[in-house]
Each structure stands twice: as C-alpha cells, then as structure tokens.
Design an enzyme around this catalytic site. Structure first.
Site, PDB file in Angstrom:
ATOM      1  N   GLY A 187      19.424 -20.109   5.415  1.00 14.81           N
ATOM      2  CA  GLY A 187      20.661 -19.434   5.064  1.00 14.81           C
ATOM      3  C   GLY A 187      20.609 -18.398   3.743  1.00 14.81           C
ATOM      4  O   GLY A 187      21.270 -17.533   3.562  1.00 14.81           O
ATOM      5  N   TYR A 227      19.440 -13.824   9.951  1.00 17.62           N
ATOM      6  CA  TYR A 227      19.119 -15.103   9.794  1.00 17.62           C
ATOM      7  C   TYR A 227      18.000 -15.370   9.137  1.00 17.62           C
ATOM      8  O   TYR A 227      16.877 -14.455   9.074  1.00 17.62           O
ATOM      9  CB  TYR A 227      19.632 -15.831  11.028  1.00 17.62           C
ATOM     10  CG  TYR A 227      18.142 -15.820  11.993  1.00 17.62           C
ATOM     11  CD1 TYR A 227      18.227 -14.723  12.825  1.00 17.62           C
ATOM     12  CD2 TYR A 227      17.151 -16.521  12.308  1.00 17.62           C
ATOM     13  CE1 TYR A 227      17.250 -14.498  13.808  1.00 17.62           C
ATOM     14  CE2 TYR A 227      15.964 -16.487  12.687  1.00 17.62           C
ATOM     15  CZ  TYR A 227      16.123 -15.393  13.893  1.00 17.62           C
ATOM     16  OH  TYR A 227      15.036 -15.149  14.690  1.00 17.62           O
ATOM     17  N   CYS A 228      17.782 -16.403   8.474  1.00 22.02           N
ATOM     18  CA  CYS A 228      16.489 -17.026   7.941  1.00 22.02           C
ATOM     19  C   CYS A 228      16.082 -18.632   8.323  1.00 22.02           C
ATOM     20  O   CYS A 228      16.985 -19.005   9.245  1.00 22.02           O
ATOM     21  CB  CYS A 228      16.600 -16.786   6.412  1.00 22.02           C
ATOM     22  SG  CYS A 228      17.772 -17.697   5.674  1.00 22.02           S
ATOM     23  N   LEU A 229      15.443 -19.128   7.655  1.00 24.09           N
ATOM     24  CA  LEU A 229      15.265 -20.686   8.077  1.00 24.09           C
ATOM     25  C   LEU A 229      16.497 -21.687   7.491  1.00 24.09           C
ATOM     26  O   LEU A 229      17.120 -22.278   8.238  1.00 24.09           O
ATOM     27  CB  LEU A 229      14.028 -21.284   7.194  1.00 24.09           C
ATOM     28  CG  LEU A 229      13.849 -22.641   7.380  1.00 24.09           C
ATOM     29  CD1 LEU A 229      13.464 -23.061   8.972  1.00 24.09           C
ATOM     30  CD2 LEU A 229      12.682 -23.223   6.537  1.00 24.09           C
ATOM     31  N   ILE A 287      18.078 -21.022  10.833  1.00 29.33           N
ATOM     32  CA  ILE A 287      17.772 -21.339  12.368  1.00 29.33           C
ATOM     33  C   ILE A 287      17.784 -22.816  11.884  1.00 29.33           C
ATOM     34  O   ILE A 287      17.641 -23.764  13.181  1.00 29.33           O
ATOM     35  CB  ILE A 287      16.480 -20.598  12.416  1.00 29.33           C
ATOM     36  CG1 ILE A 287      16.153 -20.865  13.957  1.00 29.33           C
ATOM     37  CG2 ILE A 287      15.213 -21.234  11.803  1.00 29.33           C
ATOM     38  CD1 ILE A 287      15.268 -19.840  14.621  1.00 29.33           C
TER      39      ILE A 287
END
Ligand SMILES: Cc1cc2nc3c(=O)[nH]c(=O)nc-3n(C[C@H](O)[C@H](O)[C@H](O)COP(=O)(O)OP(=O)(O)OC[C@H]3O[C@@H](n4cnc5c(N)ncnc54)[C@H](O)[C@@H]3O)c2cc1C
Length: 558
Positions: free
Chosen positions: A518, A514-516, A543
């Site tokens: 996508g 995951y990242c901020l 996230i």
C-alpha cells in the site's frame, strides 16, 4: 476465628452463584468493600476461580502443572477474604418471594435452602453441542473436569482429532491437539474461521493453521459421529479418534428464567447498567448476561473474561452502595494461532455492511518494530471508521508480534472517543526493538487523515474487480521482478521510482494503483495527482490484502 466473629453481625447476606470469573470477582471485591457482609459462593463444579482461558494450554501440555490452573481454593478464599465458598454445590432454584436459593450438595446429595439479601448470578455460558448421532462422544471444554476428561481421552496410539467449530476456542484446541501429536481437522459451518475478523484477515489465520498441518473445512458441518470417524454434511468422512465440540456457547439462564427474571432478545439475562436484573435484589454478570453494544446500544452476548471480571467487580460496588455504571462493550478479543496473534475490537466490515452503516476501511502492513532491528515481523492491520464523524468503528490485526499492543491502543482510543485521525497524534513508547518512531497505530491515523483530506482514495479488495470492469486500468508500481511473479489481470507495470520519468506510459482514464502493501502505491498516487491525474484510486493494503481476500472469495464460491 476472625471469620466466624465477623459473620455474627453481618451487614448483609450476599449469595453468589458461579465461582469463576464474574462470580469470584464480585465476591472478593465485595469483601474489600464491606468487611461485615456475609458472602457465600456456590459453585457446581469441583473448583473455583480456575483459569478457564488456560484450559486449552493444559491440554496441549504448555501449562504443564494442573495446579497452575487453580488460582484459588475455597480455603485460600476463606483465609484471605472470609468468603464461604462451597464447591460441588449446585443452586437448583431461586425463590424470589422468600429470598432463598435451594442448593444441592452433590457430595452427599443433600438439598437445603440458603437465604440471601442480594443474589448475584454469574452462571456463565455452556458449550453447545448440536444434536446428532454419536453426540455423546463429542467432548467440550469449559471446566477443570472437562480438561481432565479431554486429557484422559487422549491416549498413545490415538492419531486423529476433529474439532467442530473454528472460533477462538476451536482454534486454540486445534493448536494444542497438534502439540499433542494429533492430526487435526477443523470443521466450520461458516465460510471463514474466527467470525470477529473480516474474511481477508481470517484468511491469514487460516493459512497459518493449514501451514501447521491442520485441515480446515469451511462451509461444512459434522452431521454424525461414529466410533472412529465423523460424517460431514457433504457426505465425506474424516477420521476422528477424538471429537471436540467448540461451536459456541449459550448463556446459562435456566435458573433465571425459572425464577421469572426477564431475559433479553439475544437469550441472555437482561440487566440494567448496574447489572441489576428485573428483580432489584438479584444481579447478574458475565457470559449469562446481555450487554449493550458500544456502537449502537443493541443487546449483545460477549463471552469474554475481561467483561465478566470487570462487571463482577462493578456489581460488588453497586451492592456496597457506590453509584457506578457499566459502560457499553466493544468486545475486544485476541487469540494465539500457532506463530500468530489475531485480535479485534468493535465492529467488523461484514457487520457494518450488513447494517448499512457508512464506513471507511484502511489496511496497512507495518512491521512490529523498526525493520533494521533484528526480529521485526509483518502484521496486517485494518481500521474502520465513520467517514463523517471519523468515529473509530472497529479494528483488526493479525501478525506474529505486536498485534496485541496495537489493538489495545485502538480499543482504548475508541473508549476514549478519539477520532481516526487522532491516532496520528498518539505519543507511543518507542525504541527500535519495540516499535517504530511512526508506530503502526500512528500510521493508521496518517492513512485515515489522508483519506479524510482527499490525499488518498482507497478501494477495497472486494471493490477492485467492479472498478476494473468499469474501465479502470491497474497500475502496478512494484519492481519488474515482483511484477513478473504475478499481478492483477491487465496491469501495467511502472515501478514507483521510475514513474516521474515514464509518465507518458501511464494509461488514460481511471487507474487502480497498487503495490505489495500500500505504501508505494500511495507515493505513486501522489506523484500522479501532482501531475494532473484525477481518476486514481489506491488498492487498500496492496496486493497482499487483495490476494488474501481473493483466496477467500474463490474458496467461498466453490
Ligand atoms: C476453554 C476456554 C477458553 C477461554 N479463553 C478465553 C480467553 O482467552 N479470553 C477471554 O476473554 N475469554 C476466554 N474464555 C471465556 C471466559 O472464560 C468467560 O467469558 C468467563 O469465564 C465468563 O465468566 P462467568 O463468570 O460469566 O462464567 P464462568 O467463568 O464460566 O463461571 C460460571 C460458573 O458458574 C457455575 N454454575 C453455573 N450454574 C450454576 C448453578 N446453578 N449453581 C452453581 N454453580 C453454577 C459453573 O459451574 C461455572 O463454573 C474462555 C472460555 C473457555 C471455556
């Protein structure tokens, strides 16, 4: 003079009950289709063709001139359309055998019968105010007169308001009462605002409402209204100089039911695809009527202006002899929420899950236009589609700018039968101040295509915990600084730009990447795939979506 002369040899006599969205659309279109018809409209309130959707904004002082709400008058409709519009006239009953309606003129109390060849019901839906002590102090908003009452009730010295119901109109009212300087509480029975949205999308709306000073109480209910406050189901009270009820509307079917017309399973008037009721000479449109759902054909109540207006126009065409048919509805809707727009079309995930229908959910967080051009705003988009057929099942969007356009494009794609990955191919107008060369709608199509071709294996925010409980390690590919601000429990941090060099640090076994938002997660997932990792799933929407969903989940469990 021409008006009277035409009426001497009418082709037919059409009576319309209800002179606002559906009713006036029907009446004016009928005139354009048939110059010789005698058309009479009875409207119970004192106004026709008024802008119901603008009423909350007159309360808030944004639409400053009351007259701007009045789009037509009986005089203007007579002059341009030769329609006999009678306001303050309530139709009390329908005699189907005699083909007459009995009408009371409230100005003088007189009652008379009016004959018809065809009758159109566009009686709308009435706001529902639950039975409770003090109910009479709750105001509702439907007509111009209601707006006058609400405006008259707001006086200097008044400081607090409670809005019962956090749907579209409730939120609009809350915002406008804030504009009037009131301290507002929304009390909502469900566990989220704006039922057409899924909870992680509705949470963005709720944050905005709260950020503007409105208290939001979900999973709660007003049970009594006192002189200066309200009592809630949890026993607490809230100050309420003003109480507005906007918990929903119920189709006005009293006339239809008393006349023996068939009602449908959702309590609306049952009509065929030409808006014909169980009586072939009586038609019905708008909020009072059930419509078939575009996805499964089930009966729906869709109290939206677009549907009422379109069906009003259609029914006039049918009466004028055209072979036209109403298509099922997908309930495309939008609402302004302070700085934000929130819009939806089709089914949401809650409904898909409840019905057991398979779906794929895609989340993105694009900018409203090219980021390098000043003023770009983030938005959250969600697309739902069928994993087998790729049929688009629904979409939702929340953001400060450009959500309307994206949801409208997707709604159009749904109507036209485009598949989710077809969105990748849409040629949409682009210059940096309006969009991106890869428009947010294209991006949804790219993601859908990646999912369908196995390049992306997304996991929803509400599935993440179970995946981690089953042994997946969260891999956070944001920067170390972002990671330090908060991450998924047990997450390992390898920024995407360092991933190729640090593959030996990638945990064994299943990975939740995951990242901020996508996008970095997807890039990292591709790097891992090219290096032989097969058990990688990406957190859909990153996230940011997870955080909104979890906030809602934590709150709804309390
Ligand atoms: C405050 C507010 C904001 C809204 N905002 C939006 C929005 O932003 N977007 C959107 O899509 N929709 C919005 N809507 C919903 C939209 O206005 C309705 O879907 C639409 O007006 C329905 O059209 P209709 O013709 O069925 O009913 P209406 O437009 O409500 O007209 C029905 C009329 O029938 C009259 N009537 C009823 N019974 C009788 C009788 N026996 N005799 C004579 N007259 C009778 C009533 O007085 C009423 O004026 C809003 C509604 C409200 C109240």
């Amino acid at each position: 003079m021409g008006y009277t002369a035409r009426m001497e040899t009418p082709s037919r006599k059409v009576v319309v009950i209800g002179g606002v969205a559906g009713g006036m659309s029907a009446a004016t279109r009928l005139r354009r289709m048939d110059e010789r018809a005698s058309i009479v409209v009875f409207e119970r309130s004192g106004y026709v063709s008024f802008a119901n959707c603008g009423l909350p904004y007159h309360v808030g002082g944004i639409i400053t001139e009351r007259d701007d709400l009045l789009l037509q008058t009986p005089q203007s409709l007579a002059a341009r359309f030769a329609i006999d519009v009678r306001v303050g006239h309530e139709v009390m009953s329908i005699d189907r055998g005699a083909k007459t309606v009995t009408v009371t003129d409230h100005a003088n109390g007189l009652t008379f019968d009016e004959p018809y060849d065809q009758l159109i019901l566009s009686t709308g839906a009435a706001p529902f105010v639950p039975d409770m002590p003090g109910r009479e102090r709750a105001l509702a908003l439907r007509t111009v007169e209601d707006t006058d009452r609400l405006n008259a009730a707001i006086h200097p010295g008044m400081t607090t308001a409670v809005v019962i119901g956090g749907g579209f109109i409730g939120i609009e009212l809350a915002e406008n009462l804030v504009h009037r300087g009131l301290s507002v509480t929304i009390v909502e029975f469900a566990d989220q605002l704006l039922a057409p949205l899924d909870p992680e999308m509705a949470m963005i709306v709720e944050r905005e409402v709260v950020a503007n000073g409105v208290e939001v109480l979900t999973k709660n209910q007003v049970v009594a209204i006192e002189e200066r406050d309200v009592t809630l189901a949890d026993g607490s009270t809230r100050p309420a100089d003003l109480v507005v009820a906007s918990i929903g509307v119920r189709p006005e079917t009293g006339l239809a039911a008393a006349a023996g017309l068939t009602l449908g399973e959702r309590g609306g008037i049952a009509v065929d695809d030409q808006q014909r009721t169980s009586d072939p000479d009586i038609f019905a449109v708008g909020d009072a009527v059930e419509k078939p759902d575009a996805l499964d054909g089930s009966a729906m109540l869709v109290p939206l202006a677009n549907v009422a207006n379109r069906h009003g126009r259609l029914v006039a065409d049918v009466i004028a002899g055209r072979d036209v048919h109403a298509r099922p509805v997908q309930a495309t809707a939008i609402v302004g929420v302070f700085r934000l727009q929130a819009a939806a079309t089709g089914w949401n995930e809650k409904r898909l899950r409840a019905s057991g229908r398979p779906y794929v959910a895609v989340h993105t967080h694009p900018a409203s236009h090219a980021k390098y051009y000043p003023g770009a705003q983030d938005m959250a988009l969600k697309l739902l589609f069928d994993p087998q057929t790729e049929r688009i099942l629904g979409a939702q969007g929340v953001g400060a700018e450009g959500v309307d356009k994206r949801i409208d494009v997707i709604a159009t794609a749904m109507k036209g039968g485009l598949r989710a990955s077809d969105l990748a191919d849409l040629e949409l107008a682009y210059a940096p101040q309006f969009g991106s060369a890869k428009d947010p709608v294209n991006m949804l199509g790219f993601v859908a295509e990646n999912v369908q071709t196995g390049l992306n294996n997304p996991l929803q925010w509400h599935e993440a915990q179970a995946y981690m409980d089953a042994g997946a390690t969260p891999l956070d590919v944001r920067s170390a600084e972002e990671f330090a601000e908060g991450a998924l429990p047990g997450a390992v941090n390898i920024p995407v730009d360092e991933l190729r060099a640090r593959l030996d640090e990638v945990p064994d076994g299943p990975i939740l990447i995951y990242c901020l938002l996508g996008i970095r997660g997807h890039i990292a997932a591709r790097i891992l795939a090219h290096n032989g990792y097969t058990q990688v799933r990406g957190l859909a929407g990153g996230i940011r979506t997870w955080d909104a969903g979890m906030e809602w989940q934590r709150r709804s469990l309390t």
